[in-house]
Scaffold this active site. Structure first.
Site, short mmCIF file in Angstrom:
data_model
loop_
_atom_site.label_atom_id
_atom_site.label_comp_id
_atom_site.label_asym_id
_atom_site.label_seq_id
_atom_site.Cartn_x
_atom_site.Cartn_y
_atom_site.Cartn_z
N GLU A 145 -11.40 -0.88 -3.55
CA GLU A 145 -10.73 -0.06 -2.34
C GLU A 145 -9.64 0.60 -2.65
O GLU A 145 -9.37 0.72 -4.03
CB GLU A 145 -10.23 -1.27 -1.25
CG GLU A 145 -9.21 -2.35 -1.95
CD GLU A 145 -9.00 -3.48 -0.96
OE1 GLU A 145 -9.74 -3.85 -0.18
OE2 GLU A 145 -7.94 -4.28 -1.42
N ASP B 112 0.88 -1.07 0.06
CA ASP B 112 0.07 0.00 -0.04
C ASP B 112 0.75 0.99 0.01
O ASP B 112 0.63 2.23 0.97
CB ASP B 112 -0.97 -0.06 1.27
CG ASP B 112 -1.84 -1.01 1.30
OD1 ASP B 112 -2.35 -1.61 0.23
OD2 ASP B 112 -1.77 -1.96 2.28
#
Length: 336
Positions: A234, A52
């Site tokens: 997401e 991420d």
């Protein structure tokens, strides 16, 4: 780190840094069947578990932040150039600074996901993150502040910033500042999926200059509607272009072997957003070199994208990659 109008949620990287320097050699661990280290499409720049990723430029130094790994709650690495070498820095959110609502994961450790750092108007730095709430047993969004981009960050209060209150997870916070200077918080909401069998969604929350105080009503920008998404969208990344807005997102399950990144476009901030067909980043669009590409961030000049991908088998370590972007109006194209 500065949030720049008209651009992405996290990354600030100069174009010259990537164009002028060759990609450095990487370790033998990066030569497995799921990817190669470099090509005319993608470069592996952090060859260790760094999920991420978000990369920003502070006074000529690149600061990269990533999900917890190796006993570090918020991973930080710095470099003078995007291609490295990247140097590991101390934990930006040490356990001594965690608020009491955060509980341990199954292994007894804090589980801090998808950090996002932005610079506020007063010069301080705001950290958004996802963590497990020990009371309602769900993932919630937290916030912390610091005077420097490396922290250590201190919590802004004793309670989460956003929480599903037992109705499902909220994760993947991201800051966005529009061209008019207004600030927003984006995040993934799984409450519909958990409570009513509906799809996950990307929400947009107007906030004050502090990045904390809600101003106005939230809106849903996008929902999971396609079979290949498996009910999951997401990791929102919002980009402002002259023609409108581009919302990048990751879809499917991160360790499925079918995780991918796509985008949707809208002439206005609040939508409606129209999804692009297919996938923008996938194992196929990256010539078979990177499996499960996602958790993306677009650089400040909108000419490069950073993202994670499997270094070995799905569910294992994920390194940080970078690829070039070109644009056809609101539509990004991988630069080859």
């Amino acid at each position: 780190m500065q949030r720049f109008p008209r651009y992405s949620r996290r990354a600030v990287i100069t174009t010259a840094a990537l164009a002028a320097l060759p990609c450095p050699p990487v370790s033998a661990r990066a030569t497995g069947p799921h990817h190669t280290a470099t090509s005319d499409v993608v470069h592996l720049v952090i060859d260790r578990d760094f999920p991420d990723p978000g990369v920003v430029d502070i006074a000529g130094v690149r600061w990269a932040y990533a999900t917890n790994s190796g006993g570090t709650n918020v991973q930080v690495a710095t470099a003078e150039d995007l291609t490295g070498p990247w140097r590991h820095q101390p934990d930006a959110l040490p356990s001594s600074n965690l608020p009491e609502w955060i509980g341990p994961d199954a292994q007894g450790h804090p589980n801090i996901w998808a950090p996002d750092v932005s610079r506020r108007d007063d010069g301080t730095f705001l950290l958004y993150y996802t963590a497990f709430h020990s009371g309602n047993r769900q993932q919630c969004l937290g916030a912390a502040v610091a005077d420097t981009p490396g922290g250590p960050f201190a919590p802004t209060g004793p309670q989460p910033l956003v929480c599903g209150a037992g109705r499902g997870d909220v994760i993947d916070p991201a800051a966005f500042v529009d061209s008019d200077g207004r600030r927003y918080l984006l995040y993934k909401d799984s409450r519909g999926a958990r409570a009513r069998g509906g799809p996950s969604a990307i929400r947009l929350r107007p906030v004050a200059a502090d990045g904390l105080t809600q101003q106005g009503s939230e809106v849903v920008l996008l929902r999971s509607t396609r079979p290949e998404e498996a009910g999951v969208i997401e990791a929102p990344t919002l980009v402002r272009r002259e023609q409108g807005y581009v919302l990048f997102y990751s879809a499917n399950t991160f360790d499925s072997g079918r995780y991918f990144t796509n985008y949707a476009t809208s002439p206005t901030l609040t939508g409606p957003y129209t999804k692009a067909p297919g996938a923008f980043l996938s194992k196929d669009t990256l010539d078979g070199q990177v499996a499960d590409p996602g958790g993306q961030d677009v650089v400040e000049d909108s000419e490069h994208i950073v993202f994670h991908g499997d270094l070995a088998a799905p569910g294992g370590p994920r390194g940080m990659y970078v690829a070039g972007l070109r644009w056809n109006g609101l539509h990004p194209v991988l630069a080859r």
